[in-house]
Design a protein around this motif. Structure first.
Motif, PDB file in Angstrom:
ATOM      1  N   LEU A  79     -19.603   0.028  -3.077  1.00 13.68           N
ATOM      2  CA  LEU A  79     -20.207   0.862  -2.042  1.00 13.68           C
ATOM      3  C   LEU A  79     -19.776   2.316  -2.176  1.00 13.68           C
ATOM      4  CD1 LEU A  79     -21.693   1.324   0.679  1.00 13.68           C
ATOM      5  CD2 LEU A  79     -19.599   0.572   1.820  1.00 13.68           C
ATOM      6  N   ILE A  80     -18.479   2.551  -2.357  1.00 13.85           N
ATOM      7  CA  ILE A  80     -17.964   3.914  -2.485  1.00 13.85           C
ATOM      8  C   ILE A  80     -18.519   4.600  -3.727  1.00 13.85           C
ATOM      9  CG2 ILE A  80     -15.880   5.288  -2.796  1.00 13.85           C
ATOM     10  CD1 ILE A  80     -16.241   4.163   0.017  1.00 13.85           C
ATOM     11  N   ILE A  81     -18.572   3.879  -4.833  1.00 12.05           N
ATOM     12  CA  ILE A  81     -19.097   4.450  -6.076  1.00 12.05           C
ATOM     13  C   ILE A  81     -20.581   4.796  -5.919  1.00 12.05           C
ATOM     14  CG2 ILE A  81     -19.534   4.035  -8.520  1.00 12.05           C
ATOM     15  CD1 ILE A  81     -16.602   4.390  -7.857  1.00 12.05           C
ATOM     16  N   TYR A  82     -21.332   3.899  -5.288  1.00 11.92           N
ATOM     17  CA  TYR A  82     -22.755   4.162  -5.080  1.00 11.92           C
ATOM     18  C   TYR A  82     -22.986   5.342  -4.130  1.00 11.92           C
ATOM     19  CZ  TYR A  82     -25.160   0.375  -7.538  1.00 11.92           C
ATOM     20  OH  TYR A  82     -25.715  -0.437  -8.506  1.00 11.92           O
ATOM     21  N   LEU A  83     -22.152   5.449  -3.102  1.00 10.51           N
ATOM     22  CA  LEU A  83     -22.282   6.573  -2.173  1.00 10.51           C
ATOM     23  C   LEU A  83     -22.115   7.904  -2.910  1.00 10.51           C
ATOM     24  CD1 LEU A  83     -20.426   5.421   1.076  1.00 10.51           C
ATOM     25  CD2 LEU A  83     -22.784   6.253   0.918  1.00 10.51           C
ATOM     26  N   ALA A  84     -21.122   7.970  -3.776  1.00  7.84           N
ATOM     27  CA  ALA A  84     -20.901   9.195  -4.555  1.00  7.84           C
ATOM     28  C   ALA A  84     -22.094   9.501  -5.447  1.00  7.84           C
ATOM     29  CB  ALA A  84     -19.629   9.046  -5.390  1.00  7.84           C
ATOM     30  N   ALA A  85     -22.672   8.458  -6.042  1.00  9.90           N
ATOM     31  CA  ALA A  85     -23.821   8.658  -6.922  1.00  9.90           C
ATOM     32  C   ALA A  85     -25.057   9.119  -6.140  1.00  9.90           C
ATOM     33  CB  ALA A  85     -24.128   7.370  -7.678  1.00  9.90           C
ATOM     34  N   ILE A  86     -25.301   8.500  -4.992  1.00  6.44           N
ATOM     35  CA  ILE A  86     -26.471   8.851  -4.178  1.00  6.44           C
ATOM     36  C   ILE A  86     -26.356  10.278  -3.640  1.00  6.44           C
ATOM     37  CG2 ILE A  86     -27.678   8.316  -2.018  1.00  6.44           C
ATOM     38  CD1 ILE A  86     -27.078   5.367  -2.554  1.00  6.44           C
ATOM     39  N   GLN A  87     -25.168  10.670  -3.225  1.00  6.18           N
ATOM     40  CA  GLN A  87     -24.968  12.020  -2.692  1.00  6.18           C
ATOM     41  C   GLN A  87     -25.101  13.086  -3.765  1.00  6.18           C
ATOM     42  OE1 GLN A  87     -21.187  11.802  -0.701  1.00  6.18           O
ATOM     43  NE2 GLN A  87     -21.959  10.506   0.957  1.00  6.18           N
ATOM     44  N   ASN A  88     -25.053  12.662  -5.025  1.00  9.25           N
ATOM     45  CA  ASN A  88     -25.193  13.604  -6.136  1.00  9.25           C
ATOM     46  C   ASN A  88     -26.661  13.843  -6.506  1.00  9.25           C
ATOM     47  OD1 ASN A  88     -23.855  15.283  -8.076  1.00  9.25           O
ATOM     48  ND2 ASN A  88     -24.334  13.775  -9.652  1.00  9.25           N
ATOM     49  N   ILE A  89     -27.568  13.072  -5.903  1.00 11.18           N
ATOM     50  CA  ILE A  89     -29.001  13.258  -6.157  1.00 11.18           C
ATOM     51  C   ILE A  89     -29.500  14.475  -5.379  1.00 11.18           C
ATOM     52  CG2 ILE A  89     -31.298  12.227  -5.935  1.00 11.18           C
ATOM     53  CD1 ILE A  89     -29.987   9.484  -6.158  1.00 11.18           C
ATOM     54  N   SER A  90     -30.262  15.314  -6.012  1.00 11.71           N
ATOM     55  CA  SER A  90     -30.761  16.531  -5.367  1.00 11.71           C
ATOM     56  C   SER A  90     -31.707  16.197  -4.214  1.00 11.71           C
ATOM     57  CB  SER A  90     -31.507  17.396  -6.391  1.00 11.71           C
ATOM     58  OG  SER A  90     -32.084  18.521  -5.759  1.00 11.71           O
ATOM     59  N   PRO A  91     -31.457  16.749  -3.004  1.00 11.06           N
ATOM     60  CA  PRO A  91     -32.338  16.500  -1.850  1.00 11.06           C
ATOM     61  C   PRO A  91     -33.773  16.972  -2.086  1.00 11.06           C
ATOM     62  CG  PRO A  91     -30.251  17.465  -1.162  1.00 11.06           C
ATOM     63  CD  PRO A  91     -30.297  17.570  -2.638  1.00 11.06           C
ATOM     64  N   SER A  92     -33.938  17.935  -3.004  1.00 15.94           N
ATOM     65  CA  SER A  92     -35.278  18.466  -3.260  1.00 15.94           C
ATOM     66  C   SER A  92     -36.215  17.383  -3.801  1.00 15.94           C
ATOM     67  CB  SER A  92     -35.194  19.626  -4.251  1.00 15.94           C
ATOM     68  OG  SER A  92     -34.665  19.200  -5.495  1.00 15.94           O
ATOM     69  N   LEU A  93     -35.668  16.407  -4.504  1.00 15.56           N
ATOM     70  CA  LEU A  93     -36.501  15.326  -5.031  1.00 15.56           C
ATOM     71  C   LEU A  93     -37.083  14.493  -3.892  1.00 15.56           C
ATOM     72  CD1 LEU A  93     -34.241  14.157  -8.000  1.00 15.56           C
ATOM     73  CD2 LEU A  93     -36.311  15.553  -8.122  1.00 15.56           C
ATOM     74  N   TYR A  94     -36.252  14.210  -2.881  1.00 18.85           N
ATOM     75  CA  TYR A  94     -36.735  13.458  -1.720  1.00 18.85           C
ATOM     76  C   TYR A  94     -37.737  14.288  -0.910  1.00 18.85           C
ATOM     77  CZ  TYR A  94     -32.912  10.194  -2.669  1.00 18.85           C
ATOM     78  OH  TYR A  94     -32.066   9.290  -3.248  1.00 18.85           O
ATOM     79  N   GLU A  95     -37.478  15.582  -0.790  1.00 18.34           N
ATOM     80  CA  GLU A  95     -38.394  16.460  -0.045  1.00 18.34           C
ATOM     81  C   GLU A  95     -39.755  16.517  -0.725  1.00 18.34           C
ATOM     82  OE1 GLU A  95     -36.311  20.128   0.081  1.00 18.34           O
ATOM     83  OE2 GLU A  95     -34.744  19.398   1.450  1.00 18.34           O
TER      84      GLU A  95
END
Length: 294
Positions: A175-191
């Motif tokens: 969970l902790i490793i995945y959280l770090a990976a997800i937070q590293n994804i640029s928010p602009s892609l989701y926007e």
């Protein structure tokens, strides 16, 4: 003496204690284990009792039904717990990365089992799943079951407590490793995806999962190796019960070495485990080209 040589000597002087410890506690035992795998040796007989048998130990393993059963159990534990725990951890990480009330506390709650003592946790699980434990009390009083499950005695159920334990204790790290990976994804892609009308599920499948595939690859490798080395949970939860049949490769190695004093045979089994882990890891590295996003 040149300055470069003087600096090299200084560097190696600082590294020397670590190198000595590494060679003494890691390299020498590994090489000695490789040598012992081709011998027959009872530790109590001393070095003079070592008898060379060549590939005899490896041939013996093919006819050892207990070892084959241990290999089978190890594969069952590995390929049932690793995908499930990683899948649950990924979903939890995605949810806890959003605006969730008390998410810091929830992260801590999921992570605590991972950093807790495995032996103590296994002992707790043994109590939970025993015949008069909380699980059976729930089955009796709430589910009104007439015949209560015998979790460790029934061959159809004796792996369930260990599988649940492995999943529960591994989720926190993943969970902790995945959280770090997800937070590293640029928010602009989701926007950008939202502007195109993408839903939350679409963003998760099309953006999150592909972009964190290197993290998934890392976790799969680490969890496979860790589960193949499973020892504490099985040894604590099944020791002294009829369910010794759910032994793993490592518990079998331990029994041969420290209960039967067959160190040569135990070393051979250990090297078979090394080869199995190496093959599975190489397969993963070969397959990463097809699903890991770079």
């Amino acid at each position: 003496m040149k300055r470069k040589h003087r600096d090299d000597i200084t560097a190696y002087s600082f590294l020397a204690p670590t190198i000595i410890i590494f060679v003494t506690l890691m390299v020498v035992p590994i090489l000695f284990s490789a040598f012992l795998s081709f011998t027959e040796w009872n530790f109590l007989s001393g070095i003079s009792g070592i008898k060379w048998v060549g590939f005899g130990n490896f041939k013996k393993m093919f006819g050892d039904s207990t070892f084959r059963y241990a290999v089978k159990n190890t594969f069952i534990y590995t390929f049932t717990t690793v995908p499930v725990s990683i899948g649950i951890a990924l979903i939890l990480a995605y949810l806890l990365n959003e605006k969730v009330y008390g998410k810091k506390v929830l992260r801590l709650c999921f992570f605590i089992p991972y950093i807790s003592n495995a032996v103590a946790l296994a002992a707790v699980f043994k109590v939970i799943f025993r015949e008069n434990g909380p699980i059976n009390m729930f089955c009796q009083n709430v589910l009104k079951m007439e015949e209560l499950p015998r979790w460790f005695a029934d061959s159809n159920l004796n792996k369930i407590p260990i599988i649940v334990f492995l999943i529960w204790t591994s989720i926190g790290y993943e969970l902790i490793i995945y959280l770090a990976a997800i937070q590293n994804i640029s928010p602009s892609l989701y926007e950008a995806a939202e502007l195109d009308g993408a839903t939350g599920l679409t963003k998760f499948v099309k953006i999150t999962i592909p972009l964190i595939s290197p993290t998934t690859f890392y976790l799969v490798i680490v969890r496979l190796i860790t589960t193949f080395k499973l020892f504490s949970a099985v040894n604590v939860m099944t020791f002294g019960t009829p369910a010794r049949a759910n032994t793993t490769i490592v518990t079998r190695i331990y029994e041969e070495a420290f209960n039967n004093y067959k160190f040569g045979y135990a070393s051979a089994q250990a090297w078979v485990l090394v080869v199995i882990i190496l093959i599975i890891t190489l397969i993963q590295f070969w397959g990463q080209k097809k699903w890991v996003h770079y």
